[in-house]
Scaffold this motif. Structure first.
Motif, PDB file in Angstrom:
ATOM      1  N   SER A   1      -9.964 -53.517  -8.216  1.00 23.42           N
ATOM      2  CA  SER A   1      -9.063 -53.610  -9.355  1.00 23.42           C
ATOM      3  C   SER A   1      -7.670 -53.078  -8.994  1.00 23.42           C
ATOM      4  N   LEU A   2      -6.671 -53.902  -9.221  1.00 21.26           N
ATOM      5  CA  LEU A   2      -5.287 -53.455  -9.048  1.00 21.26           C
ATOM      6  C   LEU A   2      -4.679 -53.318 -10.438  1.00 21.26           C
ATOM      7  N   ALA A   3      -4.026 -52.182 -10.688  1.00 16.88           N
ATOM      8  CA  ALA A   3      -3.407 -51.977 -12.003  1.00 16.88           C
ATOM      9  C   ALA A   3      -1.943 -51.616 -11.814  1.00 16.88           C
ATOM     10  N   ASN A   4      -1.074 -52.512 -12.277  1.00 14.79           N
ATOM     11  CA  ASN A   4       0.377 -52.265 -12.330  1.00 14.79           C
ATOM     12  C   ASN A   4       0.966 -51.847 -10.988  1.00 14.79           C
ATOM     13  N   VAL A   5       0.585 -52.566  -9.947  1.00 13.81           N
ATOM     14  CA  VAL A   5       1.013 -52.183  -8.591  1.00 13.81           C
ATOM     15  C   VAL A   5       2.412 -52.720  -8.274  1.00 13.81           C
ATOM     16  N   ASP A   6       3.268 -51.810  -7.821  1.00 14.66           N
ATOM     17  CA  ASP A   6       4.552 -52.167  -7.199  1.00 14.66           C
ATOM     18  C   ASP A   6       4.408 -51.863  -5.708  1.00 14.66           C
ATOM     19  N   ALA A   7       4.966 -52.720  -4.872  1.00 16.80           N
ATOM     20  CA  ALA A   7       4.919 -52.446  -3.432  1.00 16.80           C
ATOM     21  C   ALA A   7       5.983 -53.276  -2.742  1.00 16.80           C
ATOM     22  N   GLY A   8       6.347 -52.856  -1.539  1.00 20.48           N
ATOM     23  CA  GLY A   8       7.337 -53.608  -0.777  1.00 20.48           C
ATOM     24  C   GLY A   8       7.508 -53.004   0.600  1.00 20.48           C
TER      25      GLY A   8
ATOM     26  N   LEU B   1       6.380 -56.611  -4.778  1.00 22.04           N
ATOM     27  CA  LEU B   1       5.431 -56.770  -5.885  1.00 22.04           C
ATOM     28  C   LEU B   1       5.874 -55.942  -7.080  1.00 22.04           C
ATOM     29  N   THR B   2       5.769 -56.529  -8.266  1.00 18.12           N
ATOM     30  CA  THR B   2       6.121 -55.827  -9.494  1.00 18.12           C
ATOM     31  C   THR B   2       4.979 -55.935 -10.486  1.00 18.12           C
ATOM     32  N   ASP B   3       4.403 -54.784 -10.802  1.00 22.86           N
ATOM     33  CA  ASP B   3       3.431 -54.708 -11.895  1.00 22.86           C
ATOM     34  C   ASP B   3       2.246 -55.665 -11.704  1.00 22.86           C
ATOM     35  N   VAL B   4       1.740 -55.717 -10.485  1.00 18.80           N
ATOM     36  CA  VAL B   4       0.629 -56.639 -10.207  1.00 18.80           C
ATOM     37  C   VAL B   4      -0.694 -56.013 -10.645  1.00 18.80           C
ATOM     38  N   SER B   5      -1.386 -56.713 -11.530  1.00 15.81           N
ATOM     39  CA  SER B   5      -2.715 -56.287 -11.964  1.00 15.81           C
ATOM     40  C   SER B   5      -3.670 -57.442 -11.735  1.00 15.81           C
ATOM     41  N   LEU B   6      -4.765 -57.153 -11.061  1.00 23.91           N
ATOM     42  CA  LEU B   6      -5.798 -58.186 -10.909  1.00 23.91           C
ATOM     43  C   LEU B   6      -7.143 -57.537 -10.661  1.00 23.91           C
ATOM     44  N   ASP B   7      -8.194 -58.241 -11.053  1.00 23.37           N
ATOM     45  CA  ASP B   7      -9.557 -57.744 -10.901  1.00 23.37           C
ATOM     46  C   ASP B   7     -10.404 -58.743 -10.131  1.00 23.37           C
ATOM     47  N   VAL B   8     -11.289 -58.216  -9.317  1.00 22.36           N
ATOM     48  CA  VAL B   8     -12.279 -59.062  -8.651  1.00 22.36           C
ATOM     49  C   VAL B   8     -13.649 -58.465  -8.934  1.00 22.36           C
TER      50      VAL B   8
ATOM     51  N   GLU C   1       2.006 -49.388   1.493  1.00 23.76           N
ATOM     52  CA  GLU C   1       1.631 -48.382   0.502  1.00 23.76           C
ATOM     53  C   GLU C   1       2.295 -48.668  -0.842  1.00 23.76           C
ATOM     54  N   PRO C   2       1.510 -48.793  -1.910  1.00 23.02           N
ATOM     55  CA  PRO C   2       2.116 -49.042  -3.222  1.00 23.02           C
ATOM     56  C   PRO C   2       3.056 -47.910  -3.628  1.00 23.02           C
ATOM     57  N   THR C   3       4.147 -48.280  -4.297  1.00 23.36           N
ATOM     58  CA  THR C   3       5.078 -47.259  -4.799  1.00 23.36           C
ATOM     59  C   THR C   3       4.789 -46.928  -6.258  1.00 23.36           C
ATOM     60  N   ALA C   4       3.965 -47.746  -6.905  1.00 25.09           N
ATOM     61  CA  ALA C   4       3.541 -47.457  -8.279  1.00 25.09           C
ATOM     62  C   ALA C   4       2.221 -48.176  -8.518  1.00 25.09           C
ATOM     63  N   GLY C   5       1.487 -47.719  -9.544  1.00 35.82           N
ATOM     64  CA  GLY C   5       0.238 -48.365  -9.902  1.00 35.82           C
ATOM     65  C   GLY C   5      -0.945 -47.785  -9.150  1.00 35.82           C
ATOM     66  N   SER C   6      -2.113 -48.375  -9.403  1.00 36.93           N
ATOM     67  CA  SER C   6      -3.311 -47.846  -8.751  1.00 36.93           C
ATOM     68  C   SER C   6      -4.245 -48.969  -8.331  1.00 36.93           C
ATOM     69  N   ILE C   7      -5.040 -48.656  -7.314  1.00 39.79           N
ATOM     70  CA  ILE C   7      -6.027 -49.609  -6.811  1.00 39.79           C
ATOM     71  C   ILE C   7      -7.375 -48.891  -6.767  1.00 39.79           C
ATOM     72  N   GLU C   8      -8.393 -49.521  -7.329  1.00 39.87           N
ATOM     73  CA  GLU C   8      -9.731 -48.927  -7.316  1.00 39.87           C
ATOM     74  C   GLU C   8     -10.699 -49.881  -6.646  1.00 39.87           C
ATOM     75  N   TYR C   9     -11.642 -49.279  -5.926  1.00 37.95           N
ATOM     76  CA  TYR C   9     -12.722 -50.059  -5.325  1.00 37.95           C
ATOM     77  C   TYR C   9     -14.037 -49.390  -5.692  1.00 37.95           C
TER      78      TYR C   9
ATOM     79  N   ILE D   1       2.451 -61.518 -11.259  1.00 39.85           N
ATOM     80  CA  ILE D   1       1.382 -62.411 -11.713  1.00 39.85           C
ATOM     81  C   ILE D   1       1.888 -63.133 -12.965  1.00 39.85           C
ATOM     82  N   VAL D   2       1.950 -64.465 -12.872  1.00 44.07           N
ATOM     83  CA  VAL D   2       2.506 -65.229 -14.000  1.00 44.07           C
ATOM     84  C   VAL D   2       1.442 -66.023 -14.751  1.00 44.07           C
ATOM     85  N   TRP D   3       0.257 -66.108 -14.185  1.00 46.11           N
ATOM     86  CA  TRP D   3      -0.806 -66.892 -14.844  1.00 46.11           C
ATOM     87  C   TRP D   3      -2.143 -66.426 -14.290  1.00 46.11           C
ATOM     88  N   GLU D   4      -3.169 -66.428 -15.095  1.00 42.57           N
ATOM     89  CA  GLU D   4      -4.520 -66.215 -14.589  1.00 42.57           C
ATOM     90  C   GLU D   4      -5.504 -67.018 -15.417  1.00 42.57           C
ATOM     91  N   GLY D   5      -6.573 -67.465 -14.776  1.00 44.46           N
ATOM     92  CA  GLY D   5      -7.572 -68.222 -15.514  1.00 44.46           C
ATOM     93  C   GLY D   5      -8.534 -68.961 -14.593  1.00 44.46           C
TER      94      GLY D   5
END
Ligand code: ATP
Length: 239
Positions: free
Chosen positions: A8-15, A22-29, A57-65, A216-220
């Motif tokens: 799970s990625l929640a609100n990840v910024d990175a570069g 990356l700005t505010d990337v959230s996604l789940d697998v 390394e992300p500069t904001a947000g969190s990643i969980e496994y 992330i502009v679309w998911e489905g």
């Protein structure tokens, strides 16, 4: 998707350095899913995968496994937990045989996950099973890609991040790689798939995320994406 995602990625910024990609990337697998991440060249797909395994390394947000924070862990630590990034460029030992390539990866892998046995990998990748004593260098591009994925699995990964596995492959080999990914998934491997080829993503994935300029502009689901000509046209350049 399962209520408790595996990754799970929640609100990840990175570069890179001062450049934010990356700005505010959230996604789940979810465990056992195939999830795709699609988008145009330079959208930030590879950067997303690199953030998960700690190359970036992300500069904001969190990643969980598996419910534990892995934000900022390095590539060795994320690999130990069972996550493997399979990069676009193929990574094998050309002077070693197919079997030696797999044995070396299995020997070197010490993870908390189980991955697959060498036999299971050879069962999945029939082309490799026919060439176990051949040198890596003698394999076609598609076979090298399969061996790269196989090495990640025998080293113990149960969640693989595939970065454009079909890039540069002839169409009939693309089909072989797709069949193999499906088979691996049936054997319990969870897959986050980055693809430039939307048709491959649609055919393999349970769910899809569209990334555009780092967001992330679309998911489905795949049938939803396939039917959404505006999204296909606007963000993916196909319709
Ligand atoms: P592609 O299919 O072209 O690989 P992508 O969606 O995977 O696209 P990324 O590789 O994540 O995109 O690249 C996103 C942006 O980050 C691009 O503008 C790229 O130039 C930049 N970038 C990638 N790697 C680095 C790096 N090591 N240092 C600085 N910028 C980078």
């Amino acid at each position: 998707m399962s209520p408790d995602p595996m990754l799970s990625l929640a609100n990840v910024d990175a570069g890179y350095g001062e450049t934010q990609i990356l700005t505010d990337v959230s996604l789940d697998v979810g465990e056992g899913e195939v999830v795709s991440l699609v988008g145009r060249n330079g959208a930030g797909k590879t950067t997303t995968l690199r953030s998960i395994v700690g190359i970036v390394e992300p500069t904001a947000g969190s990643i969980e496994y598996r419910g534990e924070a892995i934000t900022g862990l390095d590539a060795v630590d994320t690999a130990k937990r069972g996550i493997a990034l399979v990069p676009e460029e193929r990574r094998i030992f050309p002077e070693l045989t197919v079997r030696e390539n797999l044995e070396l990866a299995a020997y070197g892998g010490a993870t908390d996950a189980d991955g697959l046995s060498i036999d299971a990998v050879l069962d999945t990748f029939e082309n490799l099973a026919d060439r176990t004593d051949n040198d890596g260098a003698s394999l076609s591009g598609g076979e090298q890609q399969m061996l790269t994925i196989g090495r990640a699995l025998v080293s113990g990964a149960d969640c693989i991040l595939l970065d454009e596995p079909t890039e540069g492959l002839a169409p009939y080999i693309v089909q072989d790689v797709m069949d193999a990914v499906r088979d691996l998934n049936e054997r319990g491997i969870t897959v986050l798939l980055v693809e430039q080829n939307v048709h491959v993503a649609l055919e393999l994935a349970d769910r899809n995320y569209v990334l555009d300029r780092g967001e992330i502009v679309w998911e489905g689901g795949s049938s939803e994406l396939e039917a959404d000509e505006a999204v296909l046209d606007r963000y993916l350049g196909v319709s």
